[in-house]
Design a protein around this motif. Sequence first.
Motif, PDB file in Angstrom:
ATOM      1  N   SER A 128      14.665 -20.199  -0.965  1.00 19.47           N
ATOM      2  CA  SER A 128      16.069 -19.829  -0.775  1.00 19.47           C
ATOM      3  C   SER A 128      16.672 -20.441   0.482  1.00 19.47           C
ATOM      4  O   SER A 128      17.862 -20.262   0.756  1.00 19.47           O
ATOM      5  CB  SER A 128      16.186 -18.297  -0.695  1.00 19.47           C
TER       6      SER A 128
ATOM      7  N   PHE B 287      17.225 -23.552   1.152  1.00 17.71           N
ATOM      8  CA  PHE B 287      17.869 -24.851   0.952  1.00 17.71           C
ATOM      9  C   PHE B 287      19.331 -24.673   0.565  1.00 17.71           C
ATOM     10  O   PHE B 287      19.686 -23.739  -0.161  1.00 17.71           O
ATOM     11  CB  PHE B 287      17.139 -25.639  -0.147  1.00 17.71           C
ATOM     12  N   SER B 288      20.160 -25.581   1.045  1.00 21.09           N
ATOM     13  CA  SER B 288      21.595 -25.508   0.779  1.00 21.09           C
ATOM     14  C   SER B 288      22.026 -26.722  -0.047  1.00 21.09           C
ATOM     15  O   SER B 288      21.655 -27.851   0.260  1.00 21.09           O
ATOM     16  CB  SER B 288      22.373 -25.487   2.101  1.00 21.09           C
ATOM     17  N   PHE B 289      22.808 -26.436  -1.093  1.00 18.43           N
ATOM     18  CA  PHE B 289      23.297 -27.520  -1.960  1.00 18.43           C
ATOM     19  C   PHE B 289      24.823 -27.501  -2.047  1.00 18.43           C
ATOM     20  O   PHE B 289      25.406 -28.060  -2.972  1.00 18.43           O
ATOM     21  CB  PHE B 289      22.685 -27.381  -3.353  1.00 18.43           C
ATOM     22  N   ALA B 290      25.441 -26.843  -1.074  1.00 20.91           N
ATOM     23  CA  ALA B 290      26.901 -26.742  -1.080  1.00 20.91           C
ATOM     24  C   ALA B 290      27.532 -28.110  -0.811  1.00 20.91           C
ATOM     25  O   ALA B 290      27.083 -28.860   0.059  1.00 20.91           O
ATOM     26  CB  ALA B 290      27.358 -25.747  -0.006  1.00 20.91           C
TER      27      ALA B 290
ATOM     28  N   GLY C 226      13.819 -26.958   4.791  1.00 21.39           N
ATOM     29  CA  GLY C 226      15.223 -26.601   4.581  1.00 21.39           C
ATOM     30  C   GLY C 226      15.979 -26.414   5.883  1.00 21.39           C
ATOM     31  O   GLY C 226      17.213 -26.362   5.885  1.00 21.39           O
ATOM     32  N   ASP C 227      15.251 -26.304   6.992  1.00 22.32           N
ATOM     33  CA  ASP C 227      15.881 -26.172   8.318  1.00 22.32           C
ATOM     34  C   ASP C 227      15.013 -26.916   9.322  1.00 22.32           C
ATOM     35  O   ASP C 227      14.183 -26.326  10.020  1.00 22.32           O
ATOM     36  CB  ASP C 227      16.016 -24.694   8.701  1.00 22.32           C
TER      37      ASP C 227
ATOM     38  N   ALA D 289      24.375 -33.816   3.790  1.00 24.37           N
ATOM     39  CA  ALA D 289      24.510 -32.687   2.868  1.00 24.37           C
ATOM     40  C   ALA D 289      23.581 -32.828   1.662  1.00 24.37           C
ATOM     41  O   ALA D 289      23.259 -31.840   0.995  1.00 24.37           O
ATOM     42  CB  ALA D 289      25.957 -32.560   2.400  1.00 24.37           C
TER      43      ALA D 289
ATOM     44  N   ASP E 203      18.696 -31.725   1.393  1.00 25.28           N
ATOM     45  CA  ASP E 203      17.902 -30.686   0.732  1.00 25.28           C
ATOM     46  C   ASP E 203      17.677 -31.005  -0.738  1.00 25.28           C
ATOM     47  O   ASP E 203      16.595 -30.780  -1.282  1.00 25.28           O
ATOM     48  CB  ASP E 203      18.584 -29.324   0.872  1.00 25.28           C
TER      49      ASP E 203
ATOM     50  N   THR F  74      15.021 -22.893  -6.986  1.00 24.73           N
ATOM     51  CA  THR F  74      16.170 -22.855  -6.070  1.00 24.73           C
ATOM     52  C   THR F  74      17.354 -22.082  -6.649  1.00 24.73           C
ATOM     53  O   THR F  74      18.314 -21.812  -5.934  1.00 24.73           O
ATOM     54  CB  THR F  74      16.629 -24.286  -5.754  1.00 24.73           C
TER      55      THR F  74
ATOM     56  N   ASN G 113      19.554 -23.240  -8.646  1.00 23.09           N
ATOM     57  CA  ASN G 113      20.731 -24.098  -8.499  1.00 23.09           C
ATOM     58  C   ASN G 113      20.658 -25.240  -9.506  1.00 23.09           C
ATOM     59  O   ASN G 113      19.651 -25.947  -9.585  1.00 23.09           O
ATOM     60  CB  ASN G 113      20.795 -24.648  -7.068  1.00 23.09           C
TER      61      ASN G 113
END
Length: 541
Positions: free
Chosen positions: A227, A229-232, A311-312, A378, A381, A410, A412
């Motif tokens: 959770s 990871f960001s896919f925005a 992810g970070d 962006a 990830d 994910t 997503n």
Amino acid sequence: MIEYFHMKWNRFKNKTYYGAQIVAVGAVTGLFAGVVVTLYNRLASLAEEFSQGYYGFFRENPAFIPLLFLALFLGAVIIGGVQKFLPMVRGSGIPQTEGATRGLLRYKWYEVLTGMFAASLFTIFMGLSAGSEGPSIMIGGACGCGASDIFRRDALVRRYQITGGACAGLAVAFNAPLTGMAFAFEEAHKRFTPEVFACAFSSVVSAVVVRNLLGPLVGSPAGAAFSGFSFAGIDGFNGMFLLYVLLAAVVCALAGVAFYYSVFQAKKLFRKLNFWKGWGSMLVPFLLAGAFGLISVYAMGGGHNFIEALGDLNSFERVFSSPLLVSLFIVFLLKFIATVVNMGAGVPCGAFIPMLAIGAGLGGLMSFLCCKAGMDAAYSDALIMICMATFFTTVVKAPITGTVMTVELTWNFTFLLPVILGTAVGYVIGGIFRTEPIYDRLLEDFTEGEKEKRKITVRLPVCEGSLAAGRAVCDILWPLDSLITQVERGEETFRPDGNTRLAAGDLLVMECKTSNEEELKEALYSLAGTPEAERDKEAEQ
């Protein structure tokens, strides 16, 4: 006319009963596997946390490091001894489970369940690069086999239940039901039949429900496995990003090919390490794990914490205060070597999540380099997840499972198209370098010492109301190494294909290879019905 409708009714009734039986035994298997695998994964998580804690103590107090290696030495002897008494408890357990689902292997379910449960937890506790997902599949399969034995199901239903249990184990480990079901079709049986679907579906659903009910009680996390990871803000159809994906996928696929061949070279080397009657072969992976665990915390356990850290990257723990890129490369290399050695030696621990961690680590490196080359940060990830799926697909040769798993881990769907591109590249490059599905190859190695199969010809009548009557050949789960060479239907004789629909009264001529003729006939009779002569023989006995 009345006889015709009576025949149709009997066929419908028998098949409805059989289908209901498959769903019911699948649900029972799922309940059993859901409880056991949920408990197992929670204990594995606690064991990994504990091992990280005491390895931290040894890093801070180097004077006590000899005690660590003494413990690892004793651990290697213990696991070597376990494998002498329980030879099935070896490796991740996935090849053995696939062998059982295909009717190639038989085992005592309670020995496999307890043996793999304890031995794999022990390896995680000792700090090896060991995941819980592979053993979860074997433990789930053993639960299915146990449910089959308890309810005295026939050989065919046992295979369905082992399949359902294995799917349930994977689904519970990842909290990913679709991944569990994809595993049944693409890995366990490499084909789709309605019965496999029904059993897998009912097992996975009941197991995941149990897992989510027990989760708050045992402290298992809910939601996506990864959770962090960001896919925005990413566009999965961006042409420039797809070019970066193509480049990264080629690199990951080549690494996957290297990993595949390294595993089998390691197996050859470990076969030569037969000192102490073979017990000594465990020393290398255990002592190596100690050295690697002292270098980096990310070299320990399955790799969940390593993947989450990607992810970070700002919070990524550096190796000896080295730059981020160097630290990433070191951890990737440690994970690669440790997993190859574990699989080569047959350590009873999971390699499923360590393989994903290797792919993710390589994805982190590629992401770093692609961002330097101009890729929008962006997309980092998403590229890591795609590389993870690509590496997995190259090694395991299961593109559908790899794609579904990556999306489900994910939660997503934004990068679905790039994932498909990556897994396709991995599959094609694996084919170019002639890699086979690694678990199939490991299964072949595992069954080398099994009793030699002999070829027999079976004449099998299709009985009225049987599972085979009225169905296409391709929709029936025939025993492995069985081929229908001829169908005799009244005065007509012909060679069938997969679309040939069988009818009651047909006489099938089959060429089969088996080491157990009785078990083969039991499986065939469960599909085509027991002939009258056999029923009379059973009645006399």
